[in-house]
Scaffold this motif. Structure first.
Motif, PDB file in Angstrom:
ATOM      1  N   VAL A  41      57.259  34.144  36.009  1.00  0.00           N
ATOM      2  CA  VAL A  41      55.851  34.233  36.389  1.00  0.00           C
ATOM      3  C   VAL A  41      55.616  33.618  37.769  1.00  0.00           C
ATOM      4  CG1 VAL A  41      53.524  33.429  35.819  1.00  0.00           C
ATOM      5  CG2 VAL A  41      55.030  34.263  34.011  1.00  0.00           C
ATOM      6  N   ILE A  42      56.110  32.417  37.987  1.00  0.00           N
ATOM      7  CA  ILE A  42      55.822  31.671  39.214  1.00  0.00           C
ATOM      8  C   ILE A  42      56.588  32.215  40.416  1.00  0.00           C
ATOM      9  CG2 ILE A  42      56.014  29.404  40.317  1.00  0.00           C
ATOM     10  CD1 ILE A  42      55.349  28.175  37.622  1.00  0.00           C
ATOM     11  N   SER A  43      57.819  32.641  40.218  1.00  0.00           N
ATOM     12  CA  SER A  43      58.645  33.107  41.329  1.00  0.00           C
ATOM     13  C   SER A  43      58.025  34.277  42.097  1.00  0.00           C
ATOM     14  CB  SER A  43      60.037  33.460  40.813  1.00  0.00           C
ATOM     15  OG  SER A  43      60.864  33.849  41.855  1.00  0.00           O
ATOM     16  N   HIS A  46      54.951  32.980  44.064  1.00  0.00           N
ATOM     17  CA  HIS A  46      55.356  32.229  45.257  1.00  0.00           C
ATOM     18  C   HIS A  46      55.882  33.183  46.330  1.00  0.00           C
ATOM     19  CE1 HIS A  46      57.136  29.415  48.018  1.00  0.00           C
ATOM     20  NE2 HIS A  46      58.312  30.008  47.847  1.00  0.00           N
ATOM     21  N   GLY A  47      56.669  34.170  45.934  1.00  0.00           N
ATOM     22  CA  GLY A  47      57.205  35.128  46.904  1.00  0.00           C
ATOM     23  C   GLY A  47      56.111  35.891  47.629  1.00  0.00           C
ATOM     24  N   LEU A  48      55.125  36.356  46.903  1.00  0.00           N
ATOM     25  CA  LEU A  48      54.008  37.067  47.514  1.00  0.00           C
ATOM     26  C   LEU A  48      53.209  36.142  48.436  1.00  0.00           C
ATOM     27  CD1 LEU A  48      52.240  39.617  47.725  1.00  0.00           C
ATOM     28  CD2 LEU A  48      50.949  38.726  45.777  1.00  0.00           C
ATOM     29  N   VAL A  52      52.528  36.223  52.678  1.00  0.00           N
ATOM     30  CA  VAL A  52      51.223  36.052  53.320  1.00  0.00           C
ATOM     31  C   VAL A  52      51.275  34.855  54.260  1.00  0.00           C
ATOM     32  CG1 VAL A  52      48.774  35.524  52.900  1.00  0.00           C
ATOM     33  CG2 VAL A  52      49.975  37.148  51.421  1.00  0.00           C
ATOM     34  N   TYR A  53      51.931  33.782  53.827  1.00  0.00           N
ATOM     35  CA  TYR A  53      52.098  32.583  54.649  1.00  0.00           C
ATOM     36  C   TYR A  53      52.806  32.917  55.959  1.00  0.00           C
ATOM     37  CZ  TYR A  53      54.021  27.976  55.940  1.00  0.00           C
ATOM     38  OH  TYR A  53      54.372  26.825  56.612  1.00  0.00           O
TER      39      TYR A  53
END
Length: 114
Positions: A41-43, A46-48, A52-53
């Motif tokens: 779920v978190i990976s 964070h990747g998306l 954006v970052y």
């Protein structure tokens, strides 16, 4: 530049938070408890957020007129090391306010009126 700085700061905190959750909660659960639900779920989140970052960091560095190496690359790598994005965000915020005082939020007053 104020809008670009604000967007970058928000995304830097989101990326940093998800990376901390991934590295210090989800990964230990995966390898110690053999439960990879949180990683799955978190990976991706964070990747998306990191993509954006990267875009926002590059845009901010371009608006600030920074060189590609080392300022822009350093800014972009801030989301890859746990807690680094918090320090990079603070560094970028201070540096932009020093170099471009007009980027300060006009709603926030740092000094009392005389």
């Amino acid at each position: 530049m104020n809008a670009a700085l604000k967007r970058f700061r928000i995304v830097a905190w989101i990326v940093g938070t998800f990376l901390i959750l991934l590295m210090f909660v989800a990964m230990p659960l995966k390898y110690l408890a053999h439960n990879d639900t949180m990683v799955s779920v978190i990976s991706p989140i964070h990747g998306l957020c990191y993509m954006v970052y990267l875009v926002l960091a590059f845009h901010l560095a371009q608006q600030a007129g920074w060189k590609f190496w080392p300022q822009t690359v350093g800014l972009m790598l801030g989301g890859t090391v746990p807690i680094a994005s918090f320090f990079v965000e603070r560094w970028a915020h201070r540096r932009i306010l020093e170099e471009h005082p007009q980027a300060a939020d006009p709603k926030v007053r740092t000094e009392e009126p005389v």
